[in-house]
Design a protein around this motif. Structure first.
Motif, short mmCIF file in Angstrom:
data_model
loop_
_atom_site.label_atom_id
_atom_site.label_comp_id
_atom_site.label_asym_id
_atom_site.label_seq_id
_atom_site.Cartn_x
_atom_site.Cartn_y
_atom_site.Cartn_z
N ASN A 80 -13.68 -5.95 107.69
CA ASN A 80 -13.45 -4.79 106.83
C ASN A 80 -14.48 -3.71 107.13
O ASN A 80 -15.69 -3.97 107.09
N PHE A 125 -15.91 -0.06 105.97
CA PHE A 125 -15.93 0.79 104.78
C PHE A 125 -16.40 2.19 105.15
O PHE A 125 -17.55 2.38 105.56
N GLU A 147 -6.82 0.35 103.31
CA GLU A 147 -6.83 0.26 101.85
C GLU A 147 -7.09 1.67 101.37
O GLU A 147 -8.19 2.21 101.57
N THR A 148 -6.09 2.29 100.74
CA THR A 148 -6.17 3.73 100.51
C THR A 148 -5.65 4.10 99.12
O THR A 148 -4.82 3.39 98.55
N CYS A 177 -15.05 9.88 99.04
CA CYS A 177 -13.79 9.64 98.33
C CYS A 177 -13.46 10.85 97.46
O CYS A 177 -14.35 11.38 96.79
N GLU A 224 -12.72 6.31 100.61
CA GLU A 224 -11.33 6.56 100.96
C GLU A 224 -11.27 6.76 102.49
O GLU A 224 -11.72 7.80 102.99
N SER A 229 -11.43 0.46 104.69
CA SER A 229 -11.47 0.67 103.25
C SER A 229 -12.51 1.75 102.96
O SER A 229 -12.93 2.48 103.86
N THR A 251 -2.34 -0.06 98.82
CA THR A 251 -2.55 1.19 98.09
C THR A 251 -2.51 0.96 96.58
O THR A 251 -1.74 0.13 96.10
N THR A 295 -9.36 -4.16 108.61
CA THR A 295 -8.94 -3.34 107.47
C THR A 295 -9.98 -2.23 107.25
O THR A 295 -11.18 -2.51 107.19
N ASP A 325 -8.03 -8.87 102.15
CA ASP A 325 -7.57 -7.49 102.33
C ASP A 325 -6.62 -7.30 103.50
O ASP A 325 -6.84 -6.43 104.34
#
Ligand code: SF4
Ligand code: SF4
Length: 322
Positions: A41, A43, A181-182, A47, A156, A153, A203, A151, A34
């Motif tokens: 990452n 999260f 990451e969107t 979302c 959203e 994620s 994206t 990253t 990612d």
């Protein structure tokens, strides 16, 4: 680090007083898909889309949630004893699972704390930027050696813009590469203020046809596509991601329209094809939600290769699997 240490690491995030906090549901270390190199990452929960194929249903709600893993339960009854809200009941017939009344549950976490079998978990916790930085900093040498970073994620991540901005700014200030990451579904002025602290954007383009996009995700694609064009004008590096779902968005016409859109952008590093998988299906059961894409099978390697051949022939830089 094994899975148990990872969970403990996440559980040990402290509470450093009041102030700005983000609701996160996982931190994955040593991620490699990612954004380049070895990454952490993070999260974020919540979302605005409802993609039918979402493999992280626990990420959708903007609040913590309780999950129950049937196979882990050893039937000890401890959770029934400790629940102060009377929200847990034994199933009516012998050997039947426990039943959680989600309306009555106050998310106090007592059952999860006392369930030594790991059958009950609370998904989502509030953390401050200093909390998060403690975890991120532990792997600094791996980011430096591998060209990696952090990253964000989800869910959203941009749905918690103030926390995201503060975390990204702090990470960048410390010289660590940042990526998000969107879905790119947010007002441009908010997006632009987040992008000031982002080195790479990942994206999705889920469907080029607006009516289909609405049917599959619950929202229009117009703002998403407009925002991606604007990022291109700013020159921020982007990876476009296309979740490839058989019979849903893998038609010749949709792949062609996606390629045409991507070719108009000036800053795309790659078009990443993410073949549909059903790994998230059991999570729906753990949340007592029915799986929306019942009957859709994961594509074979041959099917994926056949579907993306035309994209490769156009000269696009394609990667499969992120
Ligand atoms: S405490 Fe855990 S293992 Fe025991 S009955 Fe409850 S869910 Fe099952
Ligand atoms: S989180 Fe608290 S209220 Fe909810 S089921 Fe568990 S013990 Fe009961």
């Amino acid at each position: 680090m094994n899975w148990r240490e990872k969970v403990l690491d996440f559980d040990n995030i402290g509470d450093r007083g009041e102030g700005l906090k983000g609701l996160i549901f996982d931190v994955q270390k040593f991620a490699i898909h990612d954004g380049g190199g070895i990454r952490t990452n993070v999260f974020l929960k919540g979302c605005p889309l409802q993609c039918l194929w979402c493999s992280n249903p626990e990420s959708l709600a903007y609040k913590p949630e309780i999950t129950f893993v049937t196979n882990n339960c050893i039937g000890c009854g401890k959770c029934l004893e400790v629940c102060p809200a009377g929200a847990i009941h034994q199933g009516e017939t012998a050997g039947e699972d426990i039943i959680i009344d989600r309306e009555r549950c106050t998310l106090c976490g007592q059952c999860a704390k006392h369930c030594y079998a790991g059958a009950i978990n609370i998904i989502g916790r509030y953390v401050s930027v200093p909390d998060l930085m403690q975890i991120i900093e532990r792997d600094r040498k791996f980011y430096e050696q591998s060209g990696g970073g952090v990253t964000f994620s989800g869910g959203e991540p941009t749905a918690q813009p103030e926390f995201l901005k503060a975390a990204l700014a702090e990470i960048q200030k410390r010289g660590i590469h940042t990526a998000i990451e969107t879905s790119s579904l947010l007002p441009w002025d908010v997006y632009a203020s987040i992008l000031e602290h982002v080195d790479l954007v990942l994206t999705d383009i889920k469907h080029m046809d607006d009516a289909e996009h609405k049917r599959l995700t619950g929202v229009s694609n117009q703002l998403i596509l407009d925002n991606i064009r604007k990022i291109s004008r700013l020159g921020i590096p982007v990876k476009i991601r296309l979740p490839l779902i058989p019979g849903i968005n893998d038609s010749d016409s949709n792949l062609e329209a996606t390629a045409e859109f991507v070719e108009q952008l000036s800053n795309v590093q790659s078009l990443d094809i993410l073949p549909y998988h059903r790994l998230g299906e059991m999570k729906y059961r753990q949340l007592d939600i029915s799986y929306p894409l019942k009957g859709v099978e994961s594509p074979t390697v041959e099917h994926v290769e056949e579907r993306i051949r035309a994209l490769r022939e156009r000269g696009l830089n394609i990667s499969v699997g992120g």
